[in-house]
Enzyme design. Structure first.
Site, PDB file in Angstrom:
ATOM      1  CE  LYS A  49      -2.147  -1.050   3.897  1.00 38.00           C
ATOM      2  NZ  LYS A  49      -1.530  -2.354   4.235  1.00 38.00           N
TER       3      LYS A  49
ATOM      4  NE  ARG B 108      -4.101  -0.976  10.024  1.00 38.53           N
ATOM      5  CZ  ARG B 108      -3.084  -0.423   9.372  1.00 38.53           C
ATOM      6  NH1 ARG B 108      -3.134   0.824   9.027  1.00 38.53           N
ATOM      7  NH2 ARG B 108      -2.022  -1.142   9.063  1.00 38.53           N
TER       8      ARG B 108
ATOM      9  NE  ARG C 219       7.106  -3.116   5.740  1.00 37.88           N
ATOM     10  CZ  ARG C 219       5.790  -3.048   5.854  1.00 37.88           C
ATOM     11  NH1 ARG C 219       5.047  -2.770   4.805  1.00 37.88           N
ATOM     12  NH2 ARG C 219       5.208  -3.289   7.009  1.00 37.88           N
TER      13      ARG C 219
ATOM     14  NE  ARG D 219       6.146  -0.423   9.946  1.00 36.54           N
ATOM     15  CZ  ARG D 219       4.971  -0.473   9.331  1.00 36.54           C
ATOM     16  NH1 ARG D 219       4.847   0.021   8.110  1.00 36.54           N
ATOM     17  NH2 ARG D 219       3.929  -1.012   9.905  1.00 36.54           N
TER      18      ARG D 219
ATOM     19  NE  ARG E   6       1.769  -4.773  11.330  1.00 36.60           N
ATOM     20  CZ  ARG E   6       2.792  -4.569  10.501  1.00 36.60           C
ATOM     21  NH1 ARG E   6       3.990  -5.027  10.789  1.00 36.60           N
ATOM     22  NH2 ARG E   6       2.616  -3.913   9.391  1.00 36.60           N
TER      23      ARG E   6
HETATM   24  P1  AMP Z   1       0.921   0.811   8.754  1.00 43.00           P
HETATM   25  O1  AMP Z   1       2.104   1.711   8.566  1.00 43.00           O
HETATM   26  O2  AMP Z   1      -0.265   1.229   7.928  1.00 43.00           O
HETATM   27  O3  AMP Z   1       1.265  -0.640   8.602  1.00 43.00           O
HETATM   28  O4  AMP Z   1       0.433   0.994  10.282  1.00 43.00           O
HETATM   29  C1  AMP Z   1       1.288   0.648  11.347  1.00 43.00           C
HETATM   30  C2  AMP Z   1       0.484   0.538  12.615  1.00 43.00           C
HETATM   31  O5  AMP Z   1      -0.100   1.815  12.929  1.00 43.00           O
HETATM   32  C3  AMP Z   1      -0.693  -0.425  12.586  1.00 43.00           C
HETATM   33  O6  AMP Z   1      -0.296  -1.772  12.818  1.00 43.00           O
HETATM   34  C4  AMP Z   1      -1.532   0.123  13.741  1.00 43.00           C
HETATM   35  O7  AMP Z   1      -0.962  -0.205  14.990  1.00 43.00           O
HETATM   36  C5  AMP Z   1      -1.370   1.635  13.547  1.00 43.00           C
HETATM   37  N1  AMP Z   1      -2.401   2.191  12.635  1.00 43.00           N
HETATM   38  C6  AMP Z   1      -2.202   2.703  11.401  1.00 43.00           C
HETATM   39  N2  AMP Z   1      -3.358   3.106  10.863  1.00 43.00           N
HETATM   40  C7  AMP Z   1      -4.320   2.830  11.776  1.00 43.00           C
HETATM   41  C8  AMP Z   1      -5.726   2.979  11.795  1.00 43.00           C
HETATM   42  N3  AMP Z   1      -6.394   3.484  10.731  1.00 43.00           N
HETATM   43  N4  AMP Z   1      -6.401   2.580  12.902  1.00 43.00           N
HETATM   44  C9  AMP Z   1      -5.754   2.065  13.957  1.00 43.00           C
HETATM   45  N5  AMP Z   1      -4.416   1.891  14.017  1.00 43.00           N
HETATM   46  C10 AMP Z   1      -3.692   2.263  12.929  1.00 43.00           C
END
Ligand code: AMP
Length: 211
Positions: A13, A86, A125, A155, A166
């Site tokens: 994404k 989400r 990654r 990360r 996750r």
């Molecule tokens: P990402 O970079 O999109 O993989 O997001 C990393 C982490 O941020 C996720 O595993 C969640 O812990 C948190 N996160 C990101 N976006 C959301 C969201 N829309 N709602 C809740 N937690 C989020």
């Protein structure tokens, strides 16, 4: 044009959003990046957020929705939502918010990736601390960003155990969002198990038609 990009962790994404942002002149909103910036600021809120993210759990809906509203109302540009919504509650709040701002979601693109690919992809990654570039390394010796020379990092939520958790969260909380959008007639799926260039072409071809 306002796009929601969906997909499990590691589906691509972030990579595709960055390309789409440049090609269609949109604003890329990655809620993960927004949260990581808050953590990097060292604030009290950032420390609370780190405690949740690093375990692979979701930030509470109310906090995410309030954060997102501030970003959306600050721009007139078309938007790409990466990592939001989400949960179904977030999807409903997004529709209401967009309606209040006289806007709407144009298309929802799901990037499909077989789960057996996820752990492998995520373990290679890296993200650049300086420019945010996301890439996949082929050797541990790759520690600098090829774009800006910044330091690459893994990360904390990208370890195999966190990724497994996750994925469970994704199944429980995020997959119902797919059903929500399928009913809206705006939902399309893309094969994410291809070279990034081909995934981009596929998404681009769909979005060219709705421009
Ligand atoms: P990402 O970079 O999109 O993989 O997001 C990393 C982490 O941020 C996720 O595993 C969640 O812990 C948190 N996160 C990101 N976006 C959301 C969201 N829309 N709602 C809740 N937690 C989020």
């Amino acid at each position: 044009m306002n796009i929601v990009l969906m997909g499990c962790p590691g589906a691509g994404k972030g990579t595709q959003s960055a390309r789409l942002q440049d090609y269609f002149h949109l604003k890329h909103i990655s809620t993960g990046d927004v949260l990581r910036a808050e953590i990097a600021s060292g604030s009290v809120l950032g420390k609370q957020i780190a405690g949740i993210i690093n375990k692979g759990n979701l930030i509470p809906d109310e906090m995410m929705i309030a954060m997102l509203e501030n970003i959306v109302k600050a721009t007139d540009k078309g938007l790409i939502f990466d990592g939001f919504p989400r949960t179904v509650a977030q999807a409903e709040a997004l529709d209401q918010m967009m309606c209040r701002f006289g806007r709407k979601i144009t298309k929802v693109v799901m990037i499909n990736l077989p789960e057996k690919e996820v752990v492998g992809r995520i373990s290679s990654r890296r993200q650049c601390k300086k420019c945010g570039e996301i890439l996949h390394v082929t050797s541990a010796a790759e520690v600098l960003c090829p774009v800006c020379g910044g330091e690459l990092y893994t990360r904390p939520d990208d370890t195999p155990a966190r990724v497994k958790h996750r994925l469970e969260v994704y199944h429980k909380d995020t997959l119902p969002v797919k059903t929500y959008y399928q009913h809206s007639g705006k939902y399309v799926e893309i094969n994410g198990d291809q070279e990034p260039e081909q995934v981009f072409e596929d998404i681009k071809n769909i979005l060219e038609k709705v421009k």
